[in-house]
Motif scaffolding. Structure first.
Motif, short mmCIF file in Angstrom:
data_model
loop_
_atom_site.label_atom_id
_atom_site.label_comp_id
_atom_site.label_asym_id
_atom_site.label_seq_id
_atom_site.Cartn_x
_atom_site.Cartn_y
_atom_site.Cartn_z
N UNK A 13 29.81 51.88 49.29
CA UNK A 13 29.75 53.31 49.02
C UNK A 13 30.09 54.19 50.21
N UNK A 14 30.46 53.59 51.33
CA UNK A 14 30.79 54.36 52.54
C UNK A 14 31.99 53.71 53.22
N UNK A 15 32.64 54.49 54.07
CA UNK A 15 33.79 53.96 54.78
C UNK A 15 34.66 55.04 55.38
N UNK A 16 35.96 54.84 55.25
CA UNK A 16 36.96 55.68 55.90
C UNK A 16 37.70 56.51 54.86
N UNK A 17 37.81 57.81 55.12
CA UNK A 17 38.65 58.68 54.31
C UNK A 17 39.79 59.18 55.19
N UNK A 18 41.02 59.01 54.72
CA UNK A 18 42.20 59.31 55.51
C UNK A 18 42.95 60.48 54.89
N UNK A 19 43.27 61.48 55.72
CA UNK A 19 43.97 62.66 55.24
C UNK A 19 45.40 62.31 54.84
N UNK A 20 45.83 62.81 53.70
CA UNK A 20 47.22 62.64 53.26
C UNK A 20 47.97 63.94 53.53
N UNK A 21 49.29 63.88 53.42
CA UNK A 21 50.10 65.05 53.72
C UNK A 21 50.15 66.06 52.59
N UNK A 22 49.54 65.72 51.46
CA UNK A 22 49.51 66.67 50.33
C UNK A 22 48.14 67.34 50.21
N UNK A 23 47.40 67.38 51.33
CA UNK A 23 46.09 68.03 51.41
C UNK A 23 44.99 67.22 50.74
N UNK A 24 45.27 65.99 50.36
CA UNK A 24 44.25 65.14 49.76
C UNK A 24 43.69 64.14 50.76
N UNK A 25 42.89 63.20 50.24
CA UNK A 25 42.27 62.16 51.06
C UNK A 25 42.31 60.85 50.29
N UNK A 26 42.56 59.75 51.00
CA UNK A 26 42.46 58.43 50.38
C UNK A 26 41.23 57.73 50.96
N UNK A 27 40.53 57.00 50.12
CA UNK A 27 39.27 56.36 50.53
C UNK A 27 39.46 54.86 50.70
N UNK A 28 38.89 54.34 51.77
CA UNK A 28 38.89 52.90 52.04
C UNK A 28 37.45 52.54 52.42
N UNK A 29 36.71 51.93 51.50
CA UNK A 29 35.31 51.66 51.80
C UNK A 29 35.19 50.44 52.71
N UNK A 30 34.01 50.28 53.29
CA UNK A 30 33.82 49.21 54.27
C UNK A 30 34.09 47.82 53.69
N UNK A 31 33.67 47.51 52.45
CA UNK A 31 34.00 46.18 51.93
C UNK A 31 35.50 45.91 51.87
N UNK A 32 36.30 46.91 51.46
CA UNK A 32 37.76 46.68 51.39
C UNK A 32 38.35 46.55 52.80
N UNK A 33 37.82 47.31 53.76
CA UNK A 33 38.29 47.18 55.13
C UNK A 33 37.94 45.80 55.70
N UNK A 34 36.76 45.28 55.34
CA UNK A 34 36.37 43.96 55.80
C UNK A 34 37.31 42.88 55.26
N UNK A 35 37.70 43.01 53.98
CA UNK A 35 38.64 42.06 53.39
C UNK A 35 39.98 42.13 54.11
N UNK A 36 40.44 43.36 54.38
CA UNK A 36 41.73 43.52 55.07
C UNK A 36 41.68 42.93 56.47
N UNK A 37 40.55 43.12 57.17
CA UNK A 37 40.41 42.52 58.51
C UNK A 37 40.42 41.00 58.41
N UNK A 38 39.78 40.46 57.38
CA UNK A 38 39.80 39.01 57.18
C UNK A 38 41.20 38.48 56.95
N UNK A 39 42.02 39.25 56.23
CA UNK A 39 43.41 38.84 56.01
C UNK A 39 44.18 38.78 57.32
N UNK A 40 43.97 39.78 58.19
CA UNK A 40 44.64 39.78 59.49
C UNK A 40 44.17 38.59 60.32
N UNK A 41 42.87 38.34 60.32
CA UNK A 41 42.34 37.20 61.09
C UNK A 41 42.92 35.89 60.58
N UNK A 42 42.99 35.75 59.27
CA UNK A 42 43.56 34.52 58.71
C UNK A 42 45.02 34.35 59.08
#
Length: 572
Positions: A13-42
């Motif tokens: 339920x918490x994580x990173x929100x990244x500003x987009x160029x159309x004045x919006x925000x995209x959300x990346x919660x901590x579980x999805x970031x952890x999976x992505x980090x695991x992919x890089x480590x692998x």
């Protein structure tokens, strides 16, 4: 706490929100970031990364950078953030600069954005390095950019650097020349992040908003790693998005509930200058707890102008936390404690190393945008695990209210410089000689400037940042348009004022001030320059030494409005 502990138990339920160029925000919660980090480590493990090898990151998007950073750590590598082209400037100079950085870092593997893979390979070849270049895993792939490559995620089995193993190779800002690579151990990084979290009393409900680049120490450690290890929300903008719309940054606090941030002085000055009070209608800044101010000289006028703009909407001056830090100390060294407003000192006479400071006035920072800048702002006391002393040329301690070089000891002091830059006498005996001048007063550190950005004239030091503060405000000159260069050509001391302003009456007053400060025998030059002339570091600081050399060899572009050595020069 460990550097990668959150990967196995990410907060939902918490994580990173990244500003987009159309004045919006995209959300990346901590579980999805952890999976992505695991992919890089692998991916790194599958390509044979050995423990302790340097992996350079050339990643622009905050979510991709976070996955890369923690993926490298989980795989046992040493992270080395590098600036993408927007951070070093576009055009033909970038590959050459990247080649230099790779040599310094000793890069063996790079994780890059796909569009930069060719640039990275060319730079590696020019550096004479055998570098494995991998493209960052995207949302629909977990390999190196080649669909179908199987990779085993590794977030469930992180093996990060620990204790005295180097975890991070961080480049300095390079304000005095080429950036240097600092070897930061795992225990340094954890100690500094812990100190920052305690200093700010970071809780689960805090939200950090930032526009600083993740490859710079303040943006990386203060505004990214600290909240990630705290598992609290982050609102991330790019620097160019902030420049286009500083109001959007303020809306993070006034409309989206952000409570913490850090920025250099020029960021607050830019926002105060660009934003009309009507643009803040409906915003509420009463929950904004901490606005760290660092990376360059703290300006009283800037703080008071910013507070005057936001004050009617609930901002309080006690949210300002002036601070002092540097990559060689991982990041934070001192900082004003929560609650009291910043303190400003006015001193008498000239400040000379080894001589006492005479304080003639002490005031709290308020909300007067007309406040002059002939004040020094306290940068607080030492943070947890850091000891601050002021020393003389031989390294002997000086008492309070005496000017000297700032020295640091403690758990955050880095192992030293990495690669061809180390070892260095600055780290001798476990004590860091920072090269910055300052003094202690009532327990707070007051920073004057870098010894390399000053000019010694008749036994006293003229600091470039202090002179810039004196020139700002002359006939409406704003601080970000003024750069002073100080140095010597042979035996002749010189002061050069580079002003990003069309020629006008201001030039005479600038020459008069520099002439008065420098005195007889100091060459004074005043130039009107285009923005492209002012070289800056990745954190926005002027790169004074390269510009001074350019001024000396005649390659610095601009119109000379005054030169005290020219026949017939008007007298300041």
């Amino acid at each position: 706490m460990s550097l990668t502990g959150w990967l196995t138990e990410p907060r939902t339920g918490h994580g990173l929100r990244v500003a987009t160029d159309d004045a919006g925000w995209t959300r990346h919660d901590f579980p999805s970031l952890a999976v992505a980090a695991g992919n890089v480590a692998g991916l790194l493990r599958a390509t044979g990364l050995r423990r302790g090898e340097v992996v350079s990151l050339l990643l622009a998007a905050p979510e991709t950078f976070l996955a890369g950073f923690f993926g490298v750590l989980a795989a046992g590598g040493v992270v080395n953030p590098m600036p993408p082209p927007s951070g070093l400037g576009a055009g033909g100079a970038y590959p050459k600069q990247l080649t230099h950085l790779m040599r310094v870092a000793g890069t063996r593997t790079m994780v890059v954005d796909p569009q930069l893979a060719g640039t990275a390979r060319s730079a590696a070849a020019a550096a004479g390095l055998a570098v494995t270049v991998l493209t960052a895993p995207g949302a629909d792939q977990s390999g190196d950019g080649r669909p179908g490559r199987p990779v085993t995620p590794a977030a469930d089995d992180p093996q990060p650097p620990a204790g005295d193993e180097v975890a991070l190779v961080q480049f300095t800002s390079g304000s005095s020349g080429h950036p240097r690579a600092v070897a930061i151990r795992a225990d340094n990084l954890l100690a500094n992040i812990t100190a920052i979290r305690r200093w700010l009393d970071m809780g689960a409900a805090d939200v950090t908003a930032t526009w600083l680049p993740t490859y710079h120490d303040m943006g990386l450690i203060g505004c990214t790693l600290a909240p990630v290890l705290n598992q609290s929300d982050i609102l991330a903008m790019r620097p160019d998005q902030f420049i286009r719309s500083p109001r959007r940054w303020l809306s993070c606090f006034g409309e989206q509930g952000a409570t913490l941030t850090a920025a250099p002085t020029f960021g607050y000055a830019y926002a105060a200058r660009r934003i009309d009070p009507d643009e803040l209608a409906g915003m509420d800044f009463s929950d904004w707890r901490a606005a760290i101010v660092g990376a360059e000289r703290v300006s009283r006028r800037t703080l008071e102008s910013f507070a005057a703009l936001l004050g009617p909407h609930g901002f309080r001056t006690r949210a300002f936390l002036p601070a002092y830090g540097l990559a060689e100390n991982t990041l934070a060294a001192t900082g004003l404690r929560l609650a009291p407003p910043p303190v400003a000192l006015r001193v008498a006479g000239q400040l000379r190393p080894g001589e006492p400071v005479e304080v003639i006035a002490v005031e709290e920072v308020g909300t007067d945008p007309s406040a002059d800048d002939d004040w020094l702002i306290g940068c607080g006391d030492a943070r947890d695990g850091v000891a601050v002393t002021v020393v003389d040329d031989e390294g002997g301690p000086l008492p309070p209210d005496v000017v000297g070089e700032i020295a640091l000891t403690g758990r955050s002091v880095a192992a030293g410089y990495h690669g061809p830059d180390g070892p260095d006498a600055a780290f001798a005996g476990g004590r860091l000689r920072t090269g910055d001048h300052g003094f202690l007063h009532d327990g707070q550190l007051f920073v004057l400037g870098r010894a390399g950005d000053s000019l010694k004239v008749r036994g006293r030091n003229l600091y470039a940042e202090d002179l810039e503060a004196r020139l700002a405000g002359v006939d409406g000159l704003s601080p970000e348009r003024v750069v002073v260069l100080a140095g010597s050509a042979g035996r002749t001391p010189e002061l050069h004022a580079l002003i990003r302003q069309r020629p006008g009456p201001w030039a005479a007053e600038v020459a008069r001030i520099l002439g008065r400060e420098g005195g007889p025998g100091v060459r004074i030059r005043v130039l009107s320059v285009p923005a492209s002339t002012v070289a800056r570091t990745t954190s926005g600081k002027p790169r004074r030494r390269p510009m001074f050399r350019a001024a000396m060899d005649g390659s610095l572009s601009g119109e000379v409005l005054y030169d005290s050595t020219e026949p017939g020069a008007w007298l300041p």
